[in-house]
Design a protein around this motif. Structure first.
Motif: not given
Ligand code: C2E
Ligand code: CA
Ligand code: CA
Ligand code: CA
Length: 275
Positions: A175-176, A232
């Motif tokens: 993630d991220d 995202e």
């Protein structure tokens, strides 16, 4: 200068203790909130950019406080992490999310965020497998989202956790991506099936040819390493077009949908499968 300094430090102390009080308050209330049913799980779709179909729903926790109103996870997740409440909370989130996901078609997967502390707690892997078994959700339908901070100190319990759950059929997403320190090292070391490129590369002030080139490079790496890439924070049609052109296969963001309650998530799927 002396007086000014004194004032400054008084001010600092005051705001520190206020901060501490707020944390203590949140901690105590967080423990009660689970019992009082103030927390709920919302779901945000992750979309196949080629077909427009929903591939995954990411579970995002929401706290509807009776007096304070809706609290953002960025406000209480860090407190939950520091105080250890995250272990109880995390198991509850996984269980709740899995209970919703069993009603979706089999090709729609569930993504759940995991905090480093949750992963290092004893019995963490068993907690997740138990939540899945109780809900009746196949491990192959769960994806766990972890951030690079997990790999900062090279911890054996982290490796064991990932290897044990991977062997059980659960997949992992990084993630991220792009905001941490150890991205390439952790991609090299662990079997991620997905990389989620942080929102800051898609929206915000410094978007443009540079971020496009970065997403393109990540998408190329993903294709070669058999990992899917999620962009995202897609908010506009222009961002969706730009990201699709880079070869990135999946997208998530307000352009498609915000996180919604489980009954709306089920409706989104039904709508899509009818049309
Ligand atoms: P994250 O995992 O990176 O989740 C994505 C965040 O971006 C979510 O915020 C989501 O609502 C928001 N978002 C999605 N699309 C857009 C967009 O197009 N524009 C903008 N501006 N934002 C978008 P949220 O729900 O407030 O969660 C914030 C963070 O809190 C999450 O970041 C995650 O790190 C943490 N978190 C949320 N739920 C959980 C949970 O159940 N467990 C754990 N451990 N952490 C959680
Ligand atoms: Ca996430
Ligand atoms: Ca993210
Ligand atoms: Ca985040």
């Amino acid at each position: 200068a002396k007086v000014g300094g004194k004032n400054h430090s008084r001010f600092f102390e005051k705001s520190m203790s206020r901060n501490l009080m707020r944390r203590r308050e949140i901690e105590a209330e967080l423990r009660a909130a689970i019992q009082r049913d103030e927390l709920s799980i919302f779901f945000q779709p992750i979309i196949d950019l080629a077909t427009g179909r929903i591939r995954t729903f990411e579970a995002l926790v929401r706290w509807f406080h009776p007096e304070k109103g809706e609290l953002r996870p960025d406000e209480f997740i860090p407190v939950a992490e520091e105080t250890g409440v995250i272990v109880t909370l995390g198991n509850w989130i996984t269980a709740q999310a899995a209970r919703a996901a069993v009603h979706w078609p089999e090709d729609v997967t569930l993504a759940v965020n995991l905090s480093p502390m949750q992963i290092r707690a004893p019995g963490a892997a068993l907690g997740i497998l138990t939540a899945l078994r109780d809900a009746g959700l196949a491990p192959s339908r769960l994806e766990l989202e972890v951030t690079e901070s997990l790999f900062l100190d090279d911890n054996q319990s982290t490796a064991n956790f990932i290897n044990e759950l991977s062997a059980a059929g659960i997949r992992f997403a990084l993630d991220d991506f792009g905001t941490g320190y150890s991205s390439l090292g952790s991609i090299h070391k662990f079997p991620f099936s997905k990389i989620k490129v942080d929102r800051s590369f898609v929206s915000g002030a410094n978007v443009g040819r540079k971020s496009e080139a970065i997403i393109r490079a990540v998408a190329e790496m993903g294709a070669r390493l058999d990992m899917e890439i999620v962009a995202e924070g897609l908010e506009t049609v222009d961002q969706v077009r730009a990201v699709r052109a880079t070869g990135c296969t999946l997208g998530q963001g307000y352009y498609f949908s915000r996180a919604v309650p489980d009954y709306l998530a089920a409706m989104l799927i039904a709508q899509e499968r009818e049309g």
